[in-house]
Design a protein around this motif. Structure first.
Motif, PDB file in Angstrom:
ATOM      1  N   SER A 104       1.154  -0.753   0.140  1.00  0.00           N
ATOM      2  CA  SER A 104      -0.063  -0.443   0.418  1.00  0.00           C
ATOM      3  C   SER A 104       0.672   0.978   0.002  1.00  0.00           C
ATOM      4  N   LEU A 105       2.286   1.254   0.418  1.00  0.00           N
ATOM      5  CA  LEU A 105       2.719   2.238   0.922  1.00  0.00           C
ATOM      6  C   LEU A 105       3.771   2.636  -0.083  1.00  0.00           C
ATOM      7  N   ALA A 149       3.062   8.261  -6.611  1.00  0.00           N
ATOM      8  CA  ALA A 149       2.610   9.008  -7.678  1.00  0.00           C
ATOM      9  C   ALA A 149       3.490   9.329  -8.911  1.00  0.00           C
ATOM     10  N   ALA A 150       4.464   9.110  -8.254  1.00  0.00           N
ATOM     11  CA  ALA A 150       5.759   9.927  -9.444  1.00  0.00           C
ATOM     12  C   ALA A 150       7.044   9.986  -8.178  1.00  0.00           C
ATOM     13  N   GLU A 151       7.956   9.781  -8.694  1.00  0.00           N
ATOM     14  CA  GLU A 151       9.390  10.031  -8.388  1.00  0.00           C
ATOM     15  C   GLU A 151      10.365  10.481  -9.552  1.00  0.00           C
ATOM     16  N   GLU A 152      11.507  11.844  -8.727  1.00  0.00           N
ATOM     17  CA  GLU A 152      12.592  12.353  -9.370  1.00  0.00           C
ATOM     18  C   GLU A 152      13.649  11.627  -8.791  1.00  0.00           C
ATOM     19  N   ILE A 153      14.591  11.361  -9.413  1.00  0.00           N
ATOM     20  CA  ILE A 153      15.930  10.752  -9.119  1.00  0.00           C
ATOM     21  C   ILE A 153      17.041  11.587  -9.705  1.00  0.00           C
ATOM     22  N   VAL A 154      17.987  12.083  -8.191  1.00  0.00           N
ATOM     23  CA  VAL A 154      19.033  12.837  -8.843  1.00  0.00           C
ATOM     24  C   VAL A 154      20.039  12.553  -7.984  1.00  0.00           C
ATOM     25  N   ASN A 155      20.986  12.955  -8.800  1.00  0.00           N
ATOM     26  CA  ASN A 155      22.204  12.445  -8.409  1.00  0.00           C
ATOM     27  C   ASN A 155      23.292  13.997  -8.793  1.00  0.00           C
ATOM     28  N   VAL A 180      19.072  10.789  -4.475  1.00  0.00           N
ATOM     29  CA  VAL A 180      18.523  11.500  -3.866  1.00  0.00           C
ATOM     30  C   VAL A 180      16.848  11.196  -4.962  1.00  0.00           C
ATOM     31  N   VAL A 181      15.419  10.591  -3.805  1.00  0.00           N
ATOM     32  CA  VAL A 181      14.580  10.926  -4.410  1.00  0.00           C
ATOM     33  C   VAL A 181      13.729  11.264  -4.059  1.00  0.00           C
ATOM     34  N   ILE A 182      13.509  12.618  -4.715  1.00  0.00           N
ATOM     35  CA  ILE A 182      11.813  12.929  -4.667  1.00  0.00           C
ATOM     36  C   ILE A 182      10.598  12.158  -4.895  1.00  0.00           C
ATOM     37  N   ALA A 183       9.965  12.361  -3.591  1.00  0.00           N
ATOM     38  CA  ALA A 183       8.511  10.932  -4.785  1.00  0.00           C
ATOM     39  C   ALA A 183       7.096  11.920  -3.717  1.00  0.00           C
ATOM     40  N   LYS A 184       6.566  12.237  -4.856  1.00  0.00           N
ATOM     41  CA  LYS A 184       5.205  13.032  -4.940  1.00  0.00           C
ATOM     42  C   LYS A 184       4.163  11.283  -4.573  1.00  0.00           C
ATOM     43  N   LEU A 185       3.134  11.485  -3.551  1.00  0.00           N
ATOM     44  CA  LEU A 185       2.446  10.742  -3.098  1.00  0.00           C
ATOM     45  C   LEU A 185       1.050  10.925  -3.703  1.00  0.00           C
ATOM     46  N   GLU A 186      -0.243   9.768  -3.389  1.00  0.00           N
ATOM     47  CA  GLU A 186      -1.126  10.059  -4.345  1.00  0.00           C
ATOM     48  C   GLU A 186      -2.224  11.929  -4.379  1.00  0.00           C
ATOM     49  N   ASN A 187      -1.729  11.672  -3.047  1.00  0.00           N
ATOM     50  CA  ASN A 187      -2.640  12.478  -2.310  1.00  0.00           C
ATOM     51  C   ASN A 187      -1.745  14.122  -2.431  1.00  0.00           C
ATOM     52  N   GLY A 188      -0.588  14.313  -2.996  1.00  0.00           N
ATOM     53  CA  GLY A 188       0.436  15.339  -3.489  1.00  0.00           C
ATOM     54  C   GLY A 188       1.411  15.625  -2.940  1.00  0.00           C
TER      55      GLY A 188
END
Length: 101
Positions: free
Chosen positions: A25-26, A31-37, A46-54
């Motif tokens: 469930s987690l 919803a989306a992620e951006e990976i940064v080096n 670095v992983v910037i993760a946007k969850l379903e609720n924003g």
């Protein structure tokens, strides 16, 4: 099986109700992620993760010695950092739903 999967399996083994935050469930709530080096620190992931609720969470990983950097492992650990941050938040949200029921 990694430590998150092991913990989730152990919790499932003693589960008595359907009211539980699961690893699946987690993962599904991302919803989306951006990976940064970063260019100045290529051994940092670095992983910037946007969850379903924003809501946005930032996971990170970096070896103490840059010579030990492994891109695949760095990404895995940064994603796990996001999941570890989500777990108490989702647990609180579940408890709020149960208290209101």
């Amino acid at each position: 099986m990694d430590s998150l999967e092991t913990s989730d399996a152990e919790a499932a083994a003693v589960q008595k109700t359907a009211n539980r935050v699961t690893l699946d469930s987690l993962r599904a709530a991302i919803a989306a992620e951006e990976i940064v080096n970063p260019m100045f620190a290529g051994h940092v992931t670095v992983v910037i993760a946007k969850l379903e609720n924003g809501f946005v969470l930032i996971g990170k990983s970096a070896p103490a010695d840059p010579a030990n950097f492994d891109a695949e492992l760095g990404l895995k650990l940064a994603r796990e950092d996001v999941i570890r941050q989500m777990w108490p938040l989702e647990g609180y949200a579940l408890r709020e739903r149960l208290a209101g029921a």
